[in-house]
Design an enzyme around this catalytic site. Structure first.
Site, PDB file in Angstrom:
ATOM      1  N   ARG A 123     -49.658 -18.890 -40.648  1.00  0.00           N
ATOM      2  CA  ARG A 123     -48.992 -19.872 -39.950  1.00  0.00           C
ATOM      3  C   ARG A 123     -49.778 -20.139 -38.667  1.00  0.00           C
ATOM      4  NH1 ARG A 123     -43.334 -20.528 -41.225  1.00  0.00           N
ATOM      5  NH2 ARG A 123     -43.275 -21.920 -39.428  1.00  0.00           N
ATOM      6  N   GLY A 169     -38.932 -27.045 -38.541  1.00  0.00           N
ATOM      7  CA  GLY A 169     -39.871 -27.541 -37.469  1.00  0.00           C
ATOM      8  C   GLY A 169     -40.596 -26.482 -36.976  1.00  0.00           C
ATOM      9  N   GLY A 170     -40.771 -25.212 -37.442  1.00  0.00           N
ATOM     10  CA  GLY A 170     -41.499 -24.406 -36.734  1.00  0.00           C
ATOM     11  C   GLY A 170     -42.958 -24.349 -36.872  1.00  0.00           C
ATOM     12  N   ASN A 174     -33.603 -27.875 -44.298  1.00  0.00           N
ATOM     13  CA  ASN A 174     -33.477 -26.483 -43.456  1.00  0.00           C
ATOM     14  C   ASN A 174     -33.845 -27.001 -42.018  1.00  0.00           C
ATOM     15  OD1 ASN A 174     -35.274 -23.673 -42.744  1.00  0.00           O
ATOM     16  ND2 ASN A 174     -33.458 -23.693 -42.643  1.00  0.00           N
ATOM     17  N   HIS A 183     -32.393 -17.389 -40.339  1.00  0.00           N
ATOM     18  CA  HIS A 183     -32.350 -18.968 -40.274  1.00  0.00           C
ATOM     19  C   HIS A 183     -33.090 -19.413 -41.644  1.00  0.00           C
ATOM     20  CE1 HIS A 183     -32.299 -22.844 -38.326  1.00  0.00           C
ATOM     21  NE2 HIS A 183     -33.495 -22.995 -38.443  1.00  0.00           N
ATOM     22  N   TRP A 184     -33.752 -18.472 -42.422  1.00  0.00           N
ATOM     23  CA  TRP A 184     -34.238 -18.841 -43.473  1.00  0.00           C
ATOM     24  C   TRP A 184     -33.780 -18.399 -44.726  1.00  0.00           C
ATOM     25  CZ3 TRP A 184     -39.932 -16.845 -42.076  1.00  0.00           C
ATOM     26  CH2 TRP A 184     -40.543 -17.718 -41.286  1.00  0.00           C
TER      27      TRP A 184
END
Length: 288
Positions: free
Chosen positions: A188, A41-42, A109, A266-267
């Site tokens: 991004r 959700g970034g 994720n 986190h990835w």
């Protein structure tokens, strides 16, 4: 299903009965079992950003469907909706129905992990095995502070959507800082700063704070109901949903197992993509 890389990256759209339009990437043989990939959700994220290194690997044995969840990528970006996990899981269920897919395994994720769990809880017969990487809503931090460093950085970008703040957020995502290139930050940020993206992110955040629906996001309270096999994957250096948050899920989900990648944030699907792809393939294809 044979597609070129350009066609795969471009993806396709599906119009749902609820009125939403979702964007997705699909690869592999449709006659094989389906695996749905759900991104995090970034700001500025999408299915392709999260899973470009996974789609092809899984497509060798599976029908792979990587979906831009509502509010992200090229999918519609509603500024109002109910609790996000429930809202997105409902949209995914509609998407599968429209594409003629009755049942699927899920790889999620972070935010996508939460959506996958809510889907399994609300549409149990349609959910096969779950692979959850640092899933949202499922973990309770036993030792780490809450909100975590990564969540605070996400909130900072939401309040002040600058390039500097998105870079700080992205650097919380990984152990290997070389992955956060200038090109990645620019890409991004270009997506995340758009008014419709900011409005969708605000709606998502608000849905977790609404007292009327907040309990739907507390997936750890219902995790004991999951009956399928669940693979929890964590990076030991995760600064968004730290490793200690896995303990409650591992304890309460009847058929859960945990794999921890060292020197990983986190990835996991990007930092340790080759090992990750093999781990997921093995888990989904195991008997029993």
């Amino acid at each position: 299903m044979t597609v070129t890389l350009e066609e795969l990256r471009a993806g396709s759209f599906v119009d749902l009965p609820s009125g939403l339009r979702l964007h997705y990437h699909r690869a592999g043989d449709p006659s094989n079992p389906t695996v749905v990939l759900l991104h995090g959700g970034g700001p500025g994220v999408s299915a392709w950003v999260n899973f470009s290194r996974t789609i092809g690997a899984l497509a060798e044995q599976y029908d792979v469907l990587a979906i831009d969840q509502p509010g992200f990528g090229e999918s519609d970006k509603p500024a109002e909706h109910g609790q996000y996990f429930t809202f997105s899981a409902g949209a995914v269920a509609e998407c599968l129905t429209e594409l003629g897919i009755e049942r699927a395994h899920f790889v999620g994720n972070s935010l996508g992990g939460g959506t996958a769990v809510r889907f399994a809880l609300d549409h149990g017969k349609r959910a096969g095995r779950l692979v959850l990487m640092g899933p949202g809503g499922l973990s309770i931090n036993a030792f780490a502070p809450d909100p975590t460093e990564g969540i605070r950085a996400l909130g900072k970008f939401g309040a002040e959507p600058t390039r500097e703040n998105i870079e700080k957020f992205l650097r919380c995502m990984v152990f290997d800082q070389s992955l956060i290139t200038e090109e990645l930050v620019d890409e991004r940020f270009e997506v995340a700063r758009r008014p419709e993206s900011l409005a969708a992110m605000g709606a998502m955040g608000a849905s977790f704070r609404d007292p009327a629906t907040a309990e739907q996001g507390m997936l750890w309270r219902e995790a004991y109901k999951l009956r399928q096999r669940v693979l929890l994957i964590w990076g030991r250096e995760d600064r968004v949903n730290p490793l200690d948050g896995a303990l409650l899920a591992l304890k309460t989900i009847p058929r859960a197992e945990l794999h921890v990648f060292p020197r990983c944030g986190h990835w996991a699907q990007l930092e340790r993509f080759a090992e990750f792809n093999q781990l997921v393939t093995n888990f989904l294809s195991e008997k029993g």
